[in-house]
Design a protein around this motif. Sequence first.
Motif, short mmCIF file in Angstrom:
data_model
loop_
_atom_site.label_atom_id
_atom_site.label_comp_id
_atom_site.label_asym_id
_atom_site.label_seq_id
_atom_site.Cartn_x
_atom_site.Cartn_y
_atom_site.Cartn_z
N LEU A 279 0.86 -1.18 0.00
CA LEU A 279 0.00 0.00 0.00
C LEU A 279 0.90 1.23 0.00
CD1 LEU A 279 -2.89 1.22 0.28
CD2 LEU A 279 -2.44 1.32 2.75
N LEU A 280 0.87 1.97 -1.10
CA LEU A 280 1.64 3.20 -1.19
C LEU A 280 0.67 4.37 -1.06
CD1 LEU A 280 4.18 2.34 -4.03
CD2 LEU A 280 4.35 1.96 -1.57
N ARG A 281 0.56 4.88 0.15
CA ARG A 281 -0.40 5.95 0.43
C ARG A 281 0.04 6.66 1.71
NH1 ARG A 281 -6.60 4.52 -0.31
NH2 ARG A 281 -5.72 4.25 -2.38
N SER A 282 -0.01 7.98 1.69
CA SER A 282 0.39 8.73 2.87
C SER A 282 -0.56 8.42 4.03
CB SER A 282 0.40 10.22 2.57
OG SER A 282 -0.86 10.64 2.09
N ALA A 283 -0.08 8.66 5.25
CA ALA A 283 -0.83 8.27 6.43
C ALA A 283 -2.22 8.90 6.47
CB ALA A 283 -0.05 8.62 7.69
N HIS A 284 -2.33 10.18 6.11
CA HIS A 284 -3.62 10.85 6.25
C HIS A 284 -4.64 10.38 5.21
CE1 HIS A 284 -1.97 13.41 3.04
NE2 HIS A 284 -3.19 13.87 2.83
N LEU A 285 -4.19 9.66 4.20
CA LEU A 285 -5.11 9.10 3.20
C LEU A 285 -5.36 7.61 3.40
CD1 LEU A 285 -3.76 10.89 -0.01
CD2 LEU A 285 -5.77 11.51 1.36
N THR A 286 -4.81 7.06 4.47
CA THR A 286 -4.95 5.62 4.74
C THR A 286 -6.06 5.39 5.74
OG1 THR A 286 -2.58 5.26 4.35
CG2 THR A 286 -3.76 3.56 5.59
N SER A 287 -7.02 4.56 5.38
CA SER A 287 -8.13 4.25 6.28
C SER A 287 -7.71 3.19 7.29
CB SER A 287 -9.33 3.74 5.48
OG SER A 287 -9.04 2.45 4.93
N ARG A 288 -8.49 3.07 8.35
CA ARG A 288 -8.20 2.05 9.35
C ARG A 288 -8.26 0.64 8.76
NH1 ARG A 288 -7.96 1.21 14.98
NH2 ARG A 288 -7.25 -0.94 15.17
N PRO A 289 -9.27 0.30 7.95
CA PRO A 289 -9.28 -1.04 7.33
C PRO A 289 -8.05 -1.29 6.45
CG PRO A 289 -11.46 -0.08 7.22
CD PRO A 289 -10.55 1.02 7.69
N GLN A 290 -7.60 -0.28 5.72
CA GLN A 290 -6.41 -0.45 4.89
C GLN A 290 -5.17 -0.70 5.75
OE1 GLN A 290 -6.71 3.28 2.78
NE2 GLN A 290 -7.46 2.28 0.91
N PHE A 291 -5.04 0.06 6.81
CA PHE A 291 -3.91 -0.13 7.72
C PHE A 291 -3.94 -1.52 8.35
CE2 PHE A 291 -2.08 0.11 12.01
CZ PHE A 291 -0.78 0.48 11.69
N ASP A 292 -5.11 -1.92 8.82
CA ASP A 292 -5.25 -3.23 9.44
C ASP A 292 -4.89 -4.35 8.47
OD1 ASP A 292 -6.04 -2.08 11.80
OD2 ASP A 292 -8.19 -2.47 11.50
#
Length: 232
Positions: A73-86
């Motif tokens: 996942l190449l995405r800055s932290a503020h554009l990353t959702s909790r489900p994506q992070f999980d």
Amino acid sequence: MARYLILAASSAIGQCVWDSLRAAGHDVVTTARDASKIMADHLLDASDFDAVDTVLAQAGPFDGVVNCAGSLLLRSAHLTSRPQFDEVVTASLTTAFATVRAAGKHMSAGGSVVLISSAAALEGLANHEAIAAAKAGVIGLTLSAAATYASQNLRVNAVAPGLVETPLTSALLGSAPSRKISEAMHALGRIGRPEDVARLIVFLLDPANDWITGQVIGVDGGLSRVRPKVRV
């Protein structure tokens, strides 16, 4: 002949490891989440502690285990959702922990565990926050587990690849400009191949290399350590 387990063997790197081990005459057991890519010996989610534990308990004993699960996942932290992070943490860190947990329990005679981290955990790269966090966790896990299980001669090491050309990275490398930028970030001027990483994994699995533990080894074309001259 040794006996090895490859978790998430359907990945490009996992398949290369399988090919190399089988070519050397070893007995290899594989797992995958589904049967759409390979005919794995066991279908399981590598983040499921009980499922991984059961495979090591029932299909072993093993001389070595490698966990090839992961995501990108190449995405800055503020554009990353909790489900994506999980999802990123589950794919990279939870699966690694499940592997170490089961190996520590069932590989009492020793052996080798190889995990996959990333150059992104060793070098600050923009828009890699989630994957860097997960893969940095793999590094911490590797070091602690190597200390914990050294007394039973169970070695734990990690490889930290740079950008490798796989189906997972095909979108990133799909355009010529994007590929050129990615190649320029690596001192050796090219994108990695799955076999580049697989060769190191096989080396770390080999009982002949049984004085290596607690190491995180980059196989990344220099990405995490070398700043090349600007190519013009």
